[in-house]
Design an enzyme around this catalytic site. Structure first.
Site, PDB file in Angstrom:
ATOM      1  CB  SER A   6      -0.915   0.005   1.222  1.00  0.00           C
ATOM      2  OG  SER A   6      -0.140   0.125   2.409  1.00  0.00           O
ATOM      3  N   GLY A   7       2.104   1.148   0.387  1.00  0.00           N
ATOM      4  CA  GLY A   7       2.946   2.329   0.565  1.00  0.00           C
ATOM      5  C   GLY A   7       3.163   2.653   2.022  1.00  0.00           C
ATOM      6  CB  CYS A  99     -11.531  -2.496   0.263  1.00  0.00           C
ATOM      7  SG  CYS A  99     -10.025  -2.327  -0.713  1.00  0.00           S
ATOM      8  N   GLY A 123      -0.114  -6.775   4.750  1.00  0.00           N
ATOM      9  CA  GLY A 123       0.342  -6.290   6.054  1.00  0.00           C
ATOM     10  C   GLY A 123      -0.752  -6.233   7.096  1.00  0.00           C
ATOM     11  CB  CYS A 196      -8.594   5.568   0.910  1.00  0.00           C
ATOM     12  SG  CYS A 196      -9.484   4.391  -0.147  1.00  0.00           S
TER      13      CYS A 196
END
Length: 361
Positions: A6-7, A99, A123, A196
């Site tokens: 995801s970053g 999601c 994660g 988000c």
């Protein structure tokens, strides 16, 4: 193995651990918006251009291949459109759960398997326990403050067979320390929060843009009109603030949202005890293993950050019937009820109706 990155720090460490364990890992970042700049940035997001760059830099440090996959159209259909439709119907959805169900462990996993990957690594804070029989169980994470098993309760046995959660036995503080040691620049990056795809954090404004304004009445439990609203979708069960009621209750106590009716566009408010839920029915059950047979005693989590409550539950006529050992408040249709047997996740279903404590009892 495909590592969803995801970053953020969690997915970066998960990918690093998977690679260190000997898996042949490829990192992938999911582009979930046709205009990533419209998604939240910095500490608030997980799907922005900034996040994509952070994920790529982490993959370079780990030494694994990295790609960006465009799932924006699927995300819009399965998560954003569903979110809007659920609010329009007077329900309270959980987009992160949707999601996980529709994107990360359906669209992503299906594509990964089709391309020859044997599993998807994420994660998430949860644990998978392998049994001698070859079956797998989903369990809560060691770090209960970060446990994400509630939003993973939608995973089926087949999806669990192709999943890896390397962080489930570790606390968040340890993860950040490990990221520092590994030289990952995201070690101190704040966690993502909220929704988000709502860039400014204004959920009511987002819904108003999609659904338009529709004035309606705010009424007391006896039907007395107390005020007006611009759209019933702007309220959630258990809400206290922002009700715009013109006069205080006769007993001087605060009022809470007890019911949202999209049919007549009415919001009903009342005392806190009117929120007490004794039982509920839930639909669209998804089991993390075999479907339970007959009535059983479990604990249930009824909100994303709620505590577990003892319950009895049974599948009847295609619906999950749940009776709570003690009343719980703020339970709304559209939310998920997730059943647990100890730390093991039994399954998840979407709350359809609730049974309240009778007035005056």
């Amino acid at each position: 193995m495909l590592a969803a990155m995801s970053g953020g720090v969690d997915s970066a460490v998960a990918a690093a651990r998977a690679a260190e364990a000997g898996h042949e890992v490829t990192g992938v970042h999911l582009a979930l918006s046709s205009n990533p700049q419209s998604f939240r940035t910095g500490a608030r997001g997980c799907c922005t251009i900034e996040d994509s760059r952070d994920a790529r830099r982490a993959a370079d440090v780990i030494g694994i291949p990295f790609y960006v996959w465009d799932l924006a159209e699927r995300f819009r259909e399965d998560v954003i459109d569903d979110f809007v439709a659920e609010y329009a119907a007077g329900r309270t959805p959980n987009p992160c759960l949707r999601c996980n169900e529709k994107i990360k462990f359906a669209a992503l996993l299906d594509k990964a398997i089709a391309l020859g990957f044997d599993a998807v690594c994420t994660g998430h804070y949860a644990r998978i326990v392998d049994l001698p029989s070859g079956e797998r169980e989903l369990h809560r994470a060691v770090d209960m403050a970060k446990d994400q098993s509630y939003v993973l309760g939608v995973l089926t046995a087949d999806q669990l067979a192709h999943s890896l959660f390397p962080l489930g036995d570790t606390t968040k503080d340890v993860i950040r320390e490990e990221a520092e040691r590994r030289g990952l620049a995201v070690a101190k990056k704040p966690d993502s929060h909220d929704i988000c795809f709502i860039a400014d954090g204004d959920t009511q404004g987002f819904l108003a843009r999609h659904l338009g304004t529709a004035k309606g009445d705010i009424v007391d439990t006896d039907g007395t009109k107390l005020g007006e609203h611009d759209g019933a979708y702007g309220f959630t069960i258990g809400q206290r603030k922002g009700l715009r009621i013109g006069r205080p209750a006769a007993d001087g106590k605060p009022r809470y949202v007890l019911d949202i009716s999209p049919v007549n566009n009415t919001v009903t408010v009342g005392p806190a005890e009117g929120l007490d839920v004794l039982a509920l029915t839930a639909i669209k059950p998804r089991w993390c293993g075999a479907e339970p047979v007959g009535a059983g005693e479990y604990t249930a989590q009824l909100r994303a950050h709620g505590e577990e409550v003892p319950v009895t539950a049974e599948m009847t006529g295609g619906e999950l019937r749940v009776r709570l050992a003690a009343p719980a408040r703020g339970i709304a249709p559209g939310q998920a009820v997730v059943l647990y047997d100890g730390t093991r996740v039994v399954g998840s279903a979407t709350i359809a109706t609730t049974e309240r404590r009778p007035a005056g009892v």
